[in-house]
Enzyme design. Structure first.
Site, PDB file in Angstrom:
ATOM      1  N   CYS A 166      39.910  14.413  50.745  1.00  0.00           N
ATOM      2  CA  CYS A 166      40.901  15.516  50.457  1.00  0.00           C
ATOM      3  C   CYS A 166      40.285  16.701  49.784  1.00  0.00           C
ATOM      4  O   CYS A 166      39.728  16.408  48.436  1.00  0.00           O
ATOM      5  CB  CYS A 166      41.884  14.991  49.777  1.00  0.00           C
ATOM      6  SG  CYS A 166      43.239  16.466  49.445  1.00  0.00           S
TER       7      CYS A 166
ATOM      8  N   VAL B 164      48.398  13.535  48.109  1.00  0.00           N
ATOM      9  CA  VAL B 164      47.345  13.585  46.676  1.00  0.00           C
ATOM     10  C   VAL B 164      46.795  15.288  46.996  1.00  0.00           C
ATOM     11  O   VAL B 164      46.930  15.945  47.909  1.00  0.00           O
ATOM     12  CB  VAL B 164      45.960  12.877  47.295  1.00  0.00           C
ATOM     13  CG1 VAL B 164      46.427  11.120  47.034  1.00  0.00           C
ATOM     14  CG2 VAL B 164      45.450  12.946  48.653  1.00  0.00           C
TER      15      VAL B 164
END
Ligand SMILES: N[C@@H](CCC(=O)N[C@@H](CS)C(=O)NCC(=O)O)C(=O)O
Length: 223
Positions: free
Chosen positions: A13, A53
Protein backbone atom coordinates in the site's frame (compact mmCIF):
# COMPACT_ATOMS: atom_id res chain seq x y z
CA UNK A 1 5.71 12.86 26.09
CA UNK A 2 6.84 9.73 24.24
CA UNK A 3 4.16 7.69 22.50
CA UNK A 4 4.12 4.14 21.24
CA UNK A 5 3.17 3.82 17.60
CA UNK A 6 1.88 0.81 15.71
CA UNK A 7 1.38 1.16 11.97
CA UNK A 8 -1.28 -1.19 10.65
CA UNK A 9 -0.13 -1.96 7.13
CA UNK A 10 -0.34 -3.83 3.88
CA UNK A 11 2.92 -4.73 2.11
CA UNK A 12 2.10 -2.95 -1.16
CA UNK A 13 0.00 0.00 0.00
CA UNK A 14 1.48 3.36 -1.10
CA UNK A 15 -0.56 5.23 1.53
CA UNK A 16 0.94 3.09 4.30
CA UNK A 17 4.38 3.93 2.93
CA UNK A 18 3.66 7.64 3.44
CA UNK A 19 3.11 7.08 7.16
CA UNK A 20 6.17 4.81 7.42
CA UNK A 21 8.31 7.46 5.70
CA UNK A 22 7.12 10.24 8.03
CA UNK A 23 7.73 8.10 11.13
CA UNK A 24 11.27 7.43 9.93
CA UNK A 25 11.90 11.07 9.01
CA UNK A 26 10.86 11.94 12.56
CA UNK A 27 13.28 9.34 13.91
CA UNK A 28 10.75 7.55 16.11
CA UNK A 29 10.54 3.81 16.69
CA UNK A 30 7.35 2.09 15.60
CA UNK A 31 5.96 -1.37 15.25
CA UNK A 32 4.48 -2.43 11.96
CA UNK A 33 1.79 -5.07 11.63
CA UNK A 34 0.38 -6.33 8.37
CA UNK A 35 -3.20 -7.39 7.89
CA UNK A 36 -4.93 -9.35 5.16
CA UNK A 37 -7.16 -6.85 3.33
CA UNK A 38 -9.12 -9.75 1.82
CA UNK A 39 -9.99 -10.98 5.31
CA UNK A 40 -10.00 -7.95 7.59
CA UNK A 41 -9.90 -8.72 11.30
CA UNK A 42 -12.85 -7.46 13.38
CA UNK A 43 -10.70 -5.22 15.58
CA UNK A 44 -9.46 -3.49 12.41
CA UNK A 45 -12.98 -2.93 11.06
CA UNK A 46 -13.96 -1.36 14.38
CA UNK A 47 -10.91 0.89 14.54
CA UNK A 48 -10.79 1.99 10.89
CA UNK A 49 -14.17 3.46 9.82
CA UNK A 50 -13.30 3.24 6.11
CA UNK A 51 -11.72 -0.19 6.65
CA UNK A 52 -8.54 0.97 4.96
CA UNK A 53 -4.86 0.99 5.83
CA UNK A 54 -2.90 2.87 7.02
CA UNK A 55 -4.19 2.89 10.55
CA UNK A 56 -1.94 4.32 13.22
CA UNK A 57 -2.37 3.09 16.78
CA UNK A 58 -1.05 5.61 19.29
CA UNK A 59 -0.40 4.07 22.72
CA UNK A 60 -3.15 1.65 23.75
CA UNK A 61 -6.27 3.54 22.98
CA UNK A 62 -6.06 5.94 20.00
CA UNK A 63 -6.54 4.93 16.39
CA UNK A 64 -5.91 7.41 13.58
CA UNK A 65 -6.91 6.74 9.98
CA UNK A 66 -6.34 8.41 6.56
CA UNK A 67 -2.71 8.85 5.51
CA UNK A 68 -2.87 12.67 5.18
CA UNK A 69 -4.35 13.02 8.67
CA UNK A 70 -1.76 10.62 10.10
CA UNK A 71 1.14 12.39 8.38
CA UNK A 72 0.01 15.82 9.62
CA UNK A 73 -0.61 14.52 13.15
CA UNK A 74 2.95 13.14 13.26
CA UNK A 75 4.28 16.36 11.79
CA UNK A 76 2.51 18.53 14.35
CA UNK A 77 3.43 16.45 17.38
CA UNK A 78 7.05 15.47 16.64
CA UNK A 79 10.01 17.81 16.15
CA UNK A 80 11.33 18.70 12.69
CA UNK A 81 8.53 20.23 10.60
CA UNK A 82 7.78 18.64 7.22
CA UNK A 83 5.22 21.28 6.17
CA UNK A 84 6.13 24.93 5.58
CA UNK A 85 5.31 27.63 8.14
CA UNK A 86 3.80 29.99 5.57
CA UNK A 87 0.02 29.24 5.33
CA UNK A 88 -0.22 29.65 1.53
CA UNK A 89 2.81 27.43 1.02
CA UNK A 90 1.36 24.93 3.46
CA UNK A 91 -1.93 24.86 1.53
CA UNK A 92 0.01 24.31 -1.69
CA UNK A 93 1.91 21.39 -0.14
CA UNK A 94 -1.34 19.80 1.06
CA UNK A 95 -2.77 20.19 -2.43
CA UNK A 96 0.23 18.36 -3.93
CA UNK A 97 -0.18 15.51 -1.45
CA UNK A 98 -3.66 15.16 -2.97
CA UNK A 99 -2.08 15.47 -6.44
CA UNK A 100 0.06 12.43 -5.52
CA UNK A 101 -3.13 10.54 -4.60
CA UNK A 102 -4.60 11.36 -8.01
CA UNK A 103 -1.42 10.07 -9.64
CA UNK A 104 -1.82 6.85 -7.64
CA UNK A 105 -5.31 6.52 -9.16
CA UNK A 106 -3.72 7.05 -12.58
CA UNK A 107 -1.17 4.32 -11.83
CA UNK A 108 -4.09 2.04 -10.96
CA UNK A 109 -5.59 2.82 -14.39
CA UNK A 110 -2.23 2.03 -16.02
CA UNK A 111 -1.79 -1.39 -14.45
CA UNK A 112 -5.50 -2.27 -14.83
CA UNK A 113 -5.78 -1.25 -18.51
CA UNK A 114 -7.26 -4.15 -20.47
CA UNK A 115 -5.71 -3.36 -23.84
CA UNK A 116 -2.95 -1.33 -25.45
CA UNK A 117 -5.21 1.65 -26.21
CA UNK A 118 -6.36 1.99 -22.60
CA UNK A 119 -2.75 1.52 -21.45
CA UNK A 120 -1.50 4.32 -23.71
CA UNK A 121 -4.32 6.60 -22.62
CA UNK A 122 -3.46 6.01 -18.95
CA UNK A 123 0.23 6.62 -19.69
CA UNK A 124 -0.59 9.91 -21.46
CA UNK A 125 -2.71 11.05 -18.50
CA UNK A 126 0.16 10.32 -16.14
CA UNK A 127 2.63 12.01 -18.46
CA UNK A 128 0.54 15.23 -18.39
CA UNK A 129 0.63 15.25 -14.58
CA UNK A 130 4.41 14.77 -14.47
CA UNK A 131 4.86 17.49 -17.12
CA UNK A 132 3.00 19.84 -14.80
CA UNK A 133 5.25 18.81 -11.90
CA UNK A 134 8.39 19.25 -13.98
CA UNK A 135 7.47 22.91 -14.53
CA UNK A 136 6.54 23.75 -10.98
CA UNK A 137 8.80 21.80 -8.61
CA UNK A 138 11.89 23.56 -7.29
CA UNK A 139 14.43 23.53 -10.12
CA UNK A 140 17.43 23.45 -7.81
CA UNK A 141 15.97 20.46 -5.98
CA UNK A 142 16.58 17.88 -4.97
CA UNK A 143 13.14 17.72 -3.31
CA UNK A 144 9.69 19.12 -4.08
CA UNK A 145 10.40 22.53 -2.61
CA UNK A 146 14.19 22.59 -2.48
CA UNK A 147 16.66 21.16 -0.02
CA UNK A 148 14.16 20.29 2.72
CA UNK A 149 12.29 16.99 2.61
CA UNK A 150 8.52 17.56 3.05
CA UNK A 151 5.24 15.66 3.31
CA UNK A 152 4.91 16.04 -0.46
CA UNK A 153 8.14 14.07 -0.85
CA UNK A 154 6.76 11.41 1.51
CA UNK A 155 3.73 11.14 -0.80
CA UNK A 156 5.79 10.92 -4.01
CA UNK A 157 8.37 8.33 -2.86
CA UNK A 158 5.75 5.54 -3.16
CA UNK A 159 4.54 6.96 -6.52
CA UNK A 160 7.98 6.72 -8.14
CA UNK A 161 8.58 3.28 -6.60
CA UNK A 162 5.92 1.76 -8.90
CA UNK A 163 7.92 2.82 -11.95
CA UNK A 164 11.09 1.16 -10.62
CA UNK A 165 9.20 -2.13 -11.06
CA UNK A 166 7.21 -1.20 -14.21
CA UNK A 167 10.37 -0.18 -16.06
CA UNK A 168 11.77 -3.70 -15.74
CA UNK A 169 9.31 -4.92 -18.33
CA UNK A 170 7.45 -1.98 -19.83
CA UNK A 171 8.58 1.26 -21.45
CA UNK A 172 6.07 4.01 -20.69
CA UNK A 173 8.06 7.10 -21.73
CA UNK A 174 6.33 8.96 -18.90
CA UNK A 175 9.46 10.71 -17.63
CA UNK A 176 11.23 11.31 -20.95
CA UNK A 177 12.86 14.75 -21.02
CA UNK A 178 11.48 15.74 -17.61
CA UNK A 179 14.83 16.57 -16.01
CA UNK A 180 13.57 18.07 -12.75
CA UNK A 181 11.18 15.19 -12.13
CA UNK A 182 13.94 12.66 -12.92
CA UNK A 183 16.29 14.30 -10.44
CA UNK A 184 13.53 14.40 -7.82
CA UNK A 185 12.79 10.72 -8.45
CA UNK A 186 16.45 9.82 -7.94
CA UNK A 187 16.69 11.86 -4.72
CA UNK A 188 13.65 10.05 -3.32
CA UNK A 189 15.00 6.67 -4.48
CA UNK A 190 18.13 7.32 -2.42
CA UNK A 191 16.39 8.67 0.68
CA UNK A 192 16.73 6.09 3.50
CA UNK A 193 13.20 6.71 4.85
CA UNK A 194 11.77 6.05 1.38
CA UNK A 195 13.93 2.98 0.75
CA UNK A 196 13.04 1.47 4.12
CA UNK A 197 9.30 2.08 3.85
CA UNK A 198 8.85 -1.32 2.15
CA UNK A 199 10.41 -4.73 2.64
CA UNK A 200 13.01 -6.25 0.33
CA UNK A 201 10.30 -8.46 -1.13
CA UNK A 202 8.28 -5.48 -2.41
CA UNK A 203 9.32 -5.81 -6.12
CA UNK A 204 8.44 -9.52 -6.14
CA UNK A 205 5.14 -8.92 -4.34
CA UNK A 206 4.23 -6.15 -6.78
CA UNK A 207 5.12 -8.33 -9.79
CA UNK A 208 2.94 -11.15 -8.40
CA UNK A 209 0.10 -8.69 -7.86
CA UNK A 210 0.44 -7.43 -11.45
CA UNK A 211 0.50 -10.94 -12.89
CA UNK A 212 -2.84 -11.66 -11.20
CA UNK A 213 -4.45 -8.50 -12.70
CA UNK A 214 -4.49 -10.16 -16.11
CA UNK A 215 -4.27 -6.75 -17.75
CA UNK A 216 -2.29 -5.29 -20.65
CA UNK A 217 0.62 -4.83 -18.27
CA UNK A 218 0.48 -8.55 -17.49
CA UNK A 219 0.83 -9.20 -21.23
CA UNK A 220 3.86 -6.90 -21.35
CA UNK A 221 5.42 -8.74 -18.43
CA UNK A 222 5.10 -12.06 -20.24
CA UNK A 223 6.57 -10.72 -23.52
N1 LIG B 1 -7.48 7.82 1.34
C1 LIG B 1 -6.85 6.71 2.01
C2 LIG B 1 -6.57 5.61 1.01
C3 LIG B 1 -6.01 4.35 1.67
C4 LIG B 1 -6.24 3.13 0.80
O1 LIG B 1 -6.78 3.20 -0.32
N2 LIG B 1 -5.84 1.97 1.32
C5 LIG B 1 -6.11 0.73 0.62
C6 LIG B 1 -4.83 -0.09 0.43
S1 LIG B 1 -3.61 0.79 -0.50
C7 LIG B 1 -7.02 -0.15 1.47
O2 LIG B 1 -6.85 -0.25 2.65
N3 LIG B 1 -7.97 -0.78 0.82
C8 LIG B 1 -8.85 -1.70 1.49
C9 LIG B 1 -10.24 -1.62 0.99
O3 LIG B 1 -10.58 -0.67 0.27
O4 LIG B 1 -11.02 -2.51 1.33
C10 LIG B 1 -5.56 7.19 2.71
O5 LIG B 1 -4.97 8.16 2.22
O6 LIG B 1 -5.18 6.61 3.75
Amino acid sequence: MTHQYTLVSHALCPYVQRAAIVLQEKGVAFERITIDLADKPDWFKKASPLEKVPLLKVDDDQFLFESAAIAEYLDETLPGRLLPENPEERARHRAYVEFASQILNGIGSLYSAGDEIAFRKAALNLRAKFEHLDKMIDHDGPFFSGSDFSLVDAAFGPVFRYFDVFEDFSYTGIFDGLQSVKRWRLALFNRPSVRNAVSETYPTLLRNFLIKRNSWMTTLMAA
